[in-house]
Write an enzyme that holds these catalytic residues in place. Sequence first.
Site, PDB file in Angstrom:
ATOM      1  N   PRO A  74      -3.325   5.018  -1.801  1.00 46.07           N
ATOM      2  CA  PRO A  74      -3.596   5.464  -3.177  1.00 46.07           C
ATOM      3  C   PRO A  74      -4.798   4.741  -3.782  1.00 46.07           C
ATOM      4  O   PRO A  74      -4.962   3.542  -3.592  1.00 46.07           O
ATOM      5  CB  PRO A  74      -2.316   5.115  -3.930  1.00 46.07           C
ATOM      6  CG  PRO A  74      -1.610   4.117  -3.092  1.00 46.07           C
ATOM      7  CD  PRO A  74      -2.059   4.310  -1.679  1.00 46.07           C
ATOM      8  N   GLU A  75      -5.632   5.478  -4.458  1.00 50.92           N
ATOM      9  CA  GLU A  75      -6.750   4.887  -5.198  1.00 50.92           C
ATOM     10  C   GLU A  75      -6.477   5.041  -6.696  1.00 50.92           C
ATOM     11  O   GLU A  75      -5.403   5.495  -7.085  1.00 50.92           O
ATOM     12  CB  GLU A  75      -8.068   5.546  -4.776  1.00 50.92           C
ATOM     13  CG  GLU A  75      -8.415   5.214  -3.321  1.00 50.92           C
ATOM     14  CD  GLU A  75      -9.887   5.444  -3.000  1.00 50.92           C
ATOM     15  OE1 GLU A  75     -10.706   5.570  -3.924  1.00 50.92           O
ATOM     16  OE2 GLU A  75     -10.212   5.513  -1.808  1.00 50.92           O
TER      17      GLU A  75
END
Length: 288
Positions: A2-3
């Site tokens: 996840p960013e």
Amino acid sequence: MPELPEVETVRRGLLPAMKGKTLVKLELNRKNLRFEFDSDLAATLEGRQIADIERRSKYLLMHFHSAKNKETLIGHLGMSGKFTIFSHNEAKMREKQKHDHVVFYLDDGTEIVYNDPRRFGFLVLAAQGEWQAHKLIRDIGPEPLTDDFDAAHLAKKSAGKSGNIKNHLLNQKIVAGLGNIYVCEALFRAKIDPTKPASILATKADKPTKVCILLVPIVKDILAEAIKAGGSTLNDYRQTDGNLGYFQHRFVAYGREGEDCVTDNCKAQIIRIVQSGRSTFYCPSCQK
Ligand SMILES: [Zn+2]
């Protein structure tokens, strides 16, 4: 992995389920994730109200309030961390899954499960009012979607820097929360060669160059678009399995090695190179 946009989507998903609720029980099914849990974590937080959930870079900040105290639980999803929300009715039928490491039981019967097969995620407690000064947080650069991240800031941090611009933008001290995917996408849209030195962003007087002035709003746009896309998938996700945080964006450069460049009239294909151990995807024809 996840960013920033995915973490922001998780925050927005958790907020209506958790804000204003009281944590009745915190179930910890192991001693540690990436870090060991504070020994008094459950005892400290049980009975507290969740006053708000914020995000800083890729960290979730759950603010727990009581009459006297305001501790903050700093959370990170690592590589594979995932929160799932079970409403009161769904919780009755919830079956424990492998890698369900933490469960938040709320006073309205909601159960929020943190599952993380690879266990690079973590939950650590910051003392009252000290989350900004926490060692994980204190040195992080400005949030990319705030006015603190602008061309003047980026130019100042880039002047004289001979390292490549790709790795430079991944440096969390320069800008918060930018990861491999969105840096590749931003450099593609800005038509910047990822192997160029970061110093192309600054003039000799440390002022922003044209490239820098072009790049900053592109970074903001790409993140904002991804957050918007995540938000629009939230409802769908909630209806299917309650999972938050992993939704499929379509990328134009990232992960498209060997595919045709999407730029009009460009005949080239996207290539992959490795910079500091991480894949960079770019169009060698468009990105100069
Ligand atoms: Zn191209």
